[in-house]
Write an enzyme that holds these catalytic residues in place. Structure first.
Site, PDB file in Angstrom:
ATOM      1  CD  GLU A 158      25.120 -47.780 -74.782  1.00  0.00           C
ATOM      2  OE1 GLU A 158      24.767 -48.964 -73.822  1.00  0.00           O
ATOM      3  OE2 GLU A 158      25.479 -47.461 -75.877  1.00  0.00           O
ATOM      4  CE  LYS A 199      24.718 -52.297 -77.850  1.00  0.00           C
ATOM      5  NZ  LYS A 199      25.218 -51.216 -76.832  1.00  0.00           N
ATOM      6  CG  ASP A 254      13.950 -64.249 -69.443  1.00  0.00           C
ATOM      7  OD1 ASP A 254      15.241 -64.203 -70.069  1.00  0.00           O
ATOM      8  OD2 ASP A 254      14.396 -65.588 -69.477  1.00  0.00           O
ATOM      9  CG  HIS A 311      30.022 -42.047 -76.567  1.00  0.00           C
ATOM     10  ND1 HIS A 311      30.167 -42.976 -77.941  1.00  0.00           N
ATOM     11  CD2 HIS A 311      28.362 -42.164 -76.031  1.00  0.00           C
ATOM     12  CE1 HIS A 311      29.043 -43.635 -77.767  1.00  0.00           C
ATOM     13  NE2 HIS A 311      27.588 -43.461 -77.321  1.00  0.00           N
TER      14      HIS A 311
HETATM   15  C1  MEV Z   1      25.480 -47.754 -79.383  1.00  0.00           C
HETATM   16  O1  MEV Z   1      25.071 -48.508 -78.061  1.00  0.00           O
HETATM   17  C2  MEV Z   1      24.338 -47.924 -79.756  1.00  0.00           C
HETATM   18  C3  MEV Z   1      23.850 -47.520 -81.494  1.00  0.00           C
HETATM   19  O2  MEV Z   1      25.193 -47.569 -81.958  1.00  0.00           O
HETATM   20  C4  MEV Z   1      22.881 -48.019 -82.153  1.00  0.00           C
HETATM   21  C5  MEV Z   1      23.441 -47.490 -83.817  1.00  0.00           C
HETATM   22  O3  MEV Z   1      24.437 -47.370 -84.276  1.00  0.00           O
HETATM   23  O4  MEV Z   1      22.256 -47.043 -84.351  1.00  0.00           O
HETATM   24  C6  MEV Z   1      24.824 -45.691 -81.276  1.00  0.00           C
END
Ligand code: MEV
Length: 423
Positions: free
Chosen positions: A82, A260, A276, A374
């Site tokens: 990423e 995430k 892992d 992005h």
């Molecule tokens: C993207 O990989 C991760 C985010 O969505 C995390 C978040 O929203 O806090 C930017």
């Protein structure tokens, strides 16, 4: 320890220059990077780790900069596909530096194995019988791994739980095992299998599953950092970051994305060091459920000086011995670069990276939003795939952003214009 994790101009260096800079900081030889070259881990070596192998899947491997953990500068190896993840972690670590970077701690490395017992007529009495004879069970389990016991690890206790399920009431025996510098899955699974006949006999039941739990809630690592108000962009940015955090704390839909973001940092270091990722991810998400509701793994507050303070506490079942950590040359190189001496050091490095990643994401979300960054990466990819040089790509990216047009035909048109001077 790295002499400094603030390596000037690291981003704009060539790969060879970056390797040299990392080697310099960590007192490693440049040859350490031979281990991350494609021929160090070809299909032949890969076939020792998995089955039906016909190739090797590669990922970018880099290092985050600017990290200080417990007063020591460290480089944080990360493997991720990423874009922006490594840059964002480095940026957040820079914002944490004025207040001393990250402060970390861990529990003992206790992993748990579960033995599931079926057909127990008197679950409560069975629980008592098992606890009365726990020394015998512990000795039996420890006999499976004298080396672990010798270095201070081994079974430290027993818990017996009674779980009502659909068809019957199960008695569950948990072996609590200090696994020292291992991830520990093999050690605890071996112990559970070896002790299960005796456990079943004492409970007067039948043992079925004998496997570790990935809800590794007795093996926690924590990180804390104060993020500088000015470097963050001021009090309003902090207030907006706190709103972003509060939403994650209150709403599972937002919490999943917030977590995430944490896992972007966590999984990248776990993967780079040959650990892992699925075990860590399972542990993380099970830990994110509090009182039956999924919530944020991290917390954010404003301290008395008005700076932002973040904390992250989560299971971190990672090791330095066993599995791919020793077998995979790139993982060995990553561990050398991270200069970790114990599984706890590694676990704390990983949690610090997770907190940094989380803060970086919240800051972008609470200010300009993620799409600007992005889209400029997307624009750069478009420019490179149209054959632009680095200089041409920089001009094309600026033009696409200004025009808010991220199309390949525009890239080609701008490139032609740059090369011919004709619009
Ligand atoms: C993207 O990989 C991760 C985010 O969505 C995390 C978040 O929203 O806090 C930017």
């Amino acid at each position: 320890m790295a002499q400094t994790s603030r390596i000037a101009g690291f981003r704009s260096m060539s790969v060879a220059e970056r390797r040299h800079a990392v080697a310099n900081q960590t007192a490693l030889e440049d040859e350490v990077f031979d281990q991350v070259d494609a021929d160090a881990f070809g299909p032949e070596q890969a076939a020792n780790l998995s089955e039906n192998v016909f190739g090797v899947f590669s990922l970018p491997l880099g290092t985050a900069t600017n990290f200080t953990i417990n007063g020591t500068d460290v480089l944080v190896p990360m493997a991720t596909e990423e874009a922006s993840v490594i840059a964002a972690a480095s940026n957040a670590a820079r914002i944490a530096r004025p207040a001393g970077g990250f402060h970390t701690s861990s529990t003992a490395p206790i992993m748990q194995a579960q033995v599931q017992l079926l057909g127990v007529a008197d679950p409560h009495a069975a629980r008592s019988r098992l606890l009365e004879r726990q020394d015998e069970i512990i000795d039996l389990a420890n006999a499976q791994d004298p080396k672990l016991v010798e270095v201070g690890g081994g079974v430290k206790g027993l818990q017996v739980r009674i779980v009502e399920a659909k068809s019957e009431t199960y008695v569950l025996v948990h072996l609590l095992v200090d696994v020292r510098d291992a991830m520990g899955a093999n050690a605890v699974n071996t112990m559970a299998e070896a002790a299960s006949d005796t456990i079943a006999a004492i409970a007067e039941g039948r043992a079925l599953l004998r496997i570790l739990t990935n809800k590794a809630d007795l093996r926690l690592s924590r990180a804390r950092a104060v993020f500088d108000k000015e470097l963050l962009g001021g009090g309003e940015v902090i207030d907006n970051i706190l709103h972003a955090y509060e939403l994650a704390a209150a709403d599972p839909y937002r919490a999943a994305t917030h977590n995430k973001g944490i896992m972007n940092g966590i999984s990248a270091v776990v993967l780079a060091t040959g650990n892992d990722t699925r075990a860590v991810e399972a542990g993380a998400h099970s830990h994110a459920v509090v009182d039956g509701r999924y919530t944020s793994l991290s917390t954010f507050e404003k301290n008395a000086a008005g700076d932002l303070v973040g904390t992250l506490e989560m299971p971190m079942p990672v090791g330095l011995v066993g599995g791919a950590t020793k077998v995979h040359p790139a993982a060995r190189a990553a561990l050398q670069i991270a200069e970790v001496k114990s599984a706890a050091d590694l676990a704390e490095l990983i949690v610090a990276a997770g907190l940094a990643q989380n803060l970086a994401a919240l800051r972008v979300l609470a200010t300009e939003g993620v799409q600007r960054g992005h889209m400029s990466l997307h624009a750069k990819n478009l420019a490179v795939s149209a054959g632009a040089t680095d200089e041409e790509a920089a001009v094309i990216v600026d033009r696409l952003i200004a025009e808010k047009a991220f199309r390949f035909d525009r890239v080609q048109a701008i490139l032609t214009e740059l090369r011919t001077g004709v619009r």
